[in-house]
Write an enzyme that holds these catalytic residues in place. Structure first.
Site, PDB file in Angstrom:
ATOM      1  N   ARG A   1      -2.530  -2.054  -3.530  1.00 31.94           N
ATOM      2  CA  ARG A   1      -3.724  -1.239  -3.373  1.00 31.94           C
ATOM      3  C   ARG A   1      -3.626  -0.057  -4.335  1.00 31.94           C
ATOM      4  O   ARG A   1      -2.621   0.664  -4.337  1.00 31.94           O
ATOM      5  CB  ARG A   1      -3.790  -0.713  -1.939  1.00 31.94           C
ATOM      6  CG  ARG A   1      -4.981   0.167  -1.737  1.00 31.94           C
ATOM      7  CD  ARG A   1      -4.979   0.724  -0.354  1.00 31.94           C
ATOM      8  NE  ARG A   1      -6.256   1.342  -0.078  1.00 31.94           N
ATOM      9  CZ  ARG A   1      -6.585   1.801   1.097  1.00 31.94           C
ATOM     10  NH1 ARG A   1      -5.763   1.696   2.106  1.00 31.94           N
ATOM     11  NH2 ARG A   1      -7.747   2.358   1.272  1.00 31.94           N
TER      12      ARG A   1
ATOM     13  N   HIS B   1     -12.930   3.573   0.005  1.00 31.18           N
ATOM     14  CA  HIS B   1     -12.988   2.546   1.065  1.00 31.18           C
ATOM     15  C   HIS B   1     -13.635   1.254   0.563  1.00 31.18           C
ATOM     16  O   HIS B   1     -14.143   0.466   1.346  1.00 31.18           O
ATOM     17  CB  HIS B   1     -13.806   3.019   2.292  1.00 31.18           C
ATOM     18  CG  HIS B   1     -13.221   4.155   3.034  1.00 31.18           C
ATOM     19  ND1 HIS B   1     -13.990   5.151   3.593  1.00 31.18           N
ATOM     20  CD2 HIS B   1     -11.937   4.458   3.353  1.00 31.18           C
ATOM     21  CE1 HIS B   1     -13.226   6.031   4.207  1.00 31.18           C
ATOM     22  NE2 HIS B   1     -11.968   5.637   4.064  1.00 31.18           N
TER      23      HIS B   1
ATOM     24  N   ARG C   1     -12.515  16.622   7.194  1.00 27.96           N
ATOM     25  CA  ARG C   1     -13.283  16.918   5.973  1.00 27.96           C
ATOM     26  C   ARG C   1     -14.724  17.275   6.317  1.00 27.96           C
ATOM     27  O   ARG C   1     -15.326  16.681   7.214  1.00 27.96           O
ATOM     28  CB  ARG C   1     -13.289  15.707   5.031  1.00 27.96           C
ATOM     29  CG  ARG C   1     -11.927  15.352   4.504  1.00 27.96           C
ATOM     30  CD  ARG C   1     -12.016  14.250   3.467  1.00 27.96           C
ATOM     31  NE  ARG C   1     -10.729  13.585   3.328  1.00 27.96           N
ATOM     32  CZ  ARG C   1     -10.566  12.264   3.356  1.00 27.96           C
ATOM     33  NH1 ARG C   1     -11.603  11.456   3.485  1.00 27.96           N
ATOM     34  NH2 ARG C   1      -9.366  11.758   3.236  1.00 27.96           N
TER      35      ARG C   1
ATOM     36  N   ASN D   1       0.878  -1.172   0.000  1.00 21.25           N
ATOM     37  CA  ASN D   1       0.000   0.000   0.000  1.00 21.25           C
ATOM     38  C   ASN D   1       0.914   1.220   0.000  1.00 21.25           C
ATOM     39  O   ASN D   1       1.498   1.577   1.024  1.00 21.25           O
ATOM     40  CB  ASN D   1      -0.883  -0.035   1.257  1.00 21.25           C
ATOM     41  CG  ASN D   1      -1.864   1.114   1.310  1.00 21.25           C
ATOM     42  OD1 ASN D   1      -1.851   1.994   0.447  1.00 21.25           O
ATOM     43  ND2 ASN D   1      -2.701   1.124   2.332  1.00 21.25           N
TER      44      ASN D   1
ATOM     45  N   GLU E   1      -8.143  -4.707   5.133  1.00 20.34           N
ATOM     46  CA  GLU E   1      -8.003  -4.432   3.705  1.00 20.34           C
ATOM     47  C   GLU E   1      -6.861  -5.234   3.094  1.00 20.34           C
ATOM     48  O   GLU E   1      -6.950  -5.687   1.954  1.00 20.34           O
ATOM     49  CB  GLU E   1      -7.792  -2.923   3.490  1.00 20.34           C
ATOM     50  CG  GLU E   1      -9.082  -2.141   3.771  1.00 20.34           C
ATOM     51  CD  GLU E   1      -8.846  -0.680   4.103  1.00 20.34           C
ATOM     52  OE1 GLU E   1      -8.282  -0.398   5.174  1.00 20.34           O
ATOM     53  OE2 GLU E   1      -9.234   0.174   3.294  1.00 20.34           O
TER      54      GLU E   1
END
Ligand code: ADP
Length: 396
Positions: free
Chosen positions: A91, A180, A240, A7, A383
């Site tokens: 990823r 996601h 955010r 990743n 993940e």
């Protein structure tokens, strides 16, 4: 079969070597400050103290080389030779509308990943650097790209289109992509198993971390998700803003005489629970401040919870009901108080949280009452394992 999962960020590279015979992590690690002074590699072998290797890593190829050396090292290594790595799973954040599934990496796939750079300008270039570095050092090892956006490619146009002139979809590819996806897919698959492989299952997955998103998953397929063209849309997050009146952007630009990029930065980095509370983007700090009576921290928490509940409501309508509500990621797995607040008063939907069972963190659990008609699950996301499983499936 041993699979290396990579990743790659712009200055960091996370890795795990997974033994797929029992899905165990043989080693995991993080190369940090790639291309910056003070680069270091932290390598954690199962059952051993972490080893920190401080060596210059001017580029990603050097970082991957250091990782590979660490994997075969006599002392802290876990394999005899690189030939033991059957495949590498990468990823990749943005697959645009080109990738609906993971893909074996070849020239054509690399071309398509590059074509998605305008959509994922912060992530895709780094992901590409990681892939290229691995291809250089392991030219004969098959590599697979697993995309964050792919799981959401099953959305229907009424959910992925924005009501702006159609030419912007055609010309600029502006639409909802969602993020996601690897996590939403992992936890929704597990939830389906926990439901006894119920056919036509209706599941809402809440990935609540630094970045947060929800997904509505019907019979294993995603039908809606809260992030959009970029990860800014949807829930109130650490820094955010999530959803807002789009006219606010022009309004701030005009009033404060600042550029679009500056407003973008404010909405991505200075908003969310940090912007509201003025305390922190970390929910642990917000929790503490709220408990001490800080009203803005309390407001930030309520806004976060309220927004999660609004999305749950919308998704239950779209799914035509619900079988299971799933919590995952940093907040979803650890913050029992937030799970309880999200679920309070949802009995009328058949979702009855059990405060005792909910008093857990970081492990898989059913946290709804035994008598609850619908289930509430906590499922730690993984993940890397999802990427490794996808990689194995493709290279087998
Ligand atoms: P990322 O999106 O970076 O992968 P994570 O999924 O690791 O993030 O989530 C990190 C966030 O989880 C932290 O910012 C913190 O707010 C939250 N978190 C972790 N543990 C707890 C906890 N015990 N209580 C509340 N929030 C927590």
């Amino acid at each position: 079969m041993k699979i290396l999962v990579i990743n790659c960020g712009s200055s960091s590279l996370k890795y795990q070597l997974i033994d797929m015979s029992n899905e165990s992590i043989l080693v995991k690690g993080l190369a940090e400050r790639i291309g910056i002074d003070g680069s270091r590699l932290k390598h954690e072998k199962k059952g051993m103290d972490a080893v920190v290797i401080e060596k210059p890593m001017p580029d990603h190829t050097t970082a991957v080389k250091l990782v590979l050396d660490a994997l075969v090292d006599k002392n802290h290594g876990v394999i005899q030779s690189m030939d033991e790595i059957a495949a590498v799973g990468h990823r990749v954040v943005h697959g645009g509308d080109k990738f609906k599934e993971p893909a074996i990496i070849n020239d054509a796939v690399m071309k398509d990943i590059r074509a998605c750079i305008p959509l994922g300008p912060l992530h895709n270039p780094a992901n590409i650097m990681g892939i290229e570095a691995c291809m250089k050092l392991m030219p004969n090892t098959p590599m697979v790209a697993v995309f964050d956006t792919a799981f959401h490619q099953t959305l229907s146009p009424e959910n992925y289109m924005y009501a702006i002139p159609y030419k912007y979809y055609e010309k600029l590819k502006i639409r909802k992509y969602g993020f996601h996806g690897i996590s939403h897919r992992f936890v929704s698959q597990r939830a389906i198993e926990m439901l006894g492989n119920k056919p036509n299952s209706k599941i809402i997955t809440c990935h609540l971390g630094n970045g947060s998103s929800l997904a509505a998953v019907k019979d294993g397929k995603c039908i809606d998700t809260s992030m959009g063209l970029t990860p800014l849309e949807g829930l109130v997050m650490g820094t955010r803003s999530g959803d807002l009146d789009p006219a606010i952007i022009g309004f701030i630009m005009n009033e404060e005489k600042i550029s679009a990029d500056q407003v973008n930065n404010i909405l991505n980095k200075e908003s969310g629970v940090l912007g509201i509370s003025g305390v922190s983007s970390d929910f642990r700090d917000i929790d503490v401040a709220a408990a001490e009576g800080n009203e803005r921290a309390q407001l930030a928490l309520s806004m976060f919870v309220n927004q999660v509940r609004k999305y749950i409501g919308s998704y239950i309508v779209q799914l035509g009901g619900i079988d299971a509500l799933v919590f995952t990621a940093g907040i979803g797995e650890n913050a029992a108080d937030i799970r309880e607040k999200v679920c309070t008063g949802l009995d009328f939907l058949g979702l009855e949280i059990d405060p005792q069972k909910n008093n857990i963190r970081g492990k898989e659990a059913v946290v709804s009452k035994d008598s609850s008609p619908k289930k509430i699950f906590v499922i730690p996301t993984n993940e890397e394992l999802m990427i490794a499983k996808d990689t194995m499936l493709l290279v087998k």
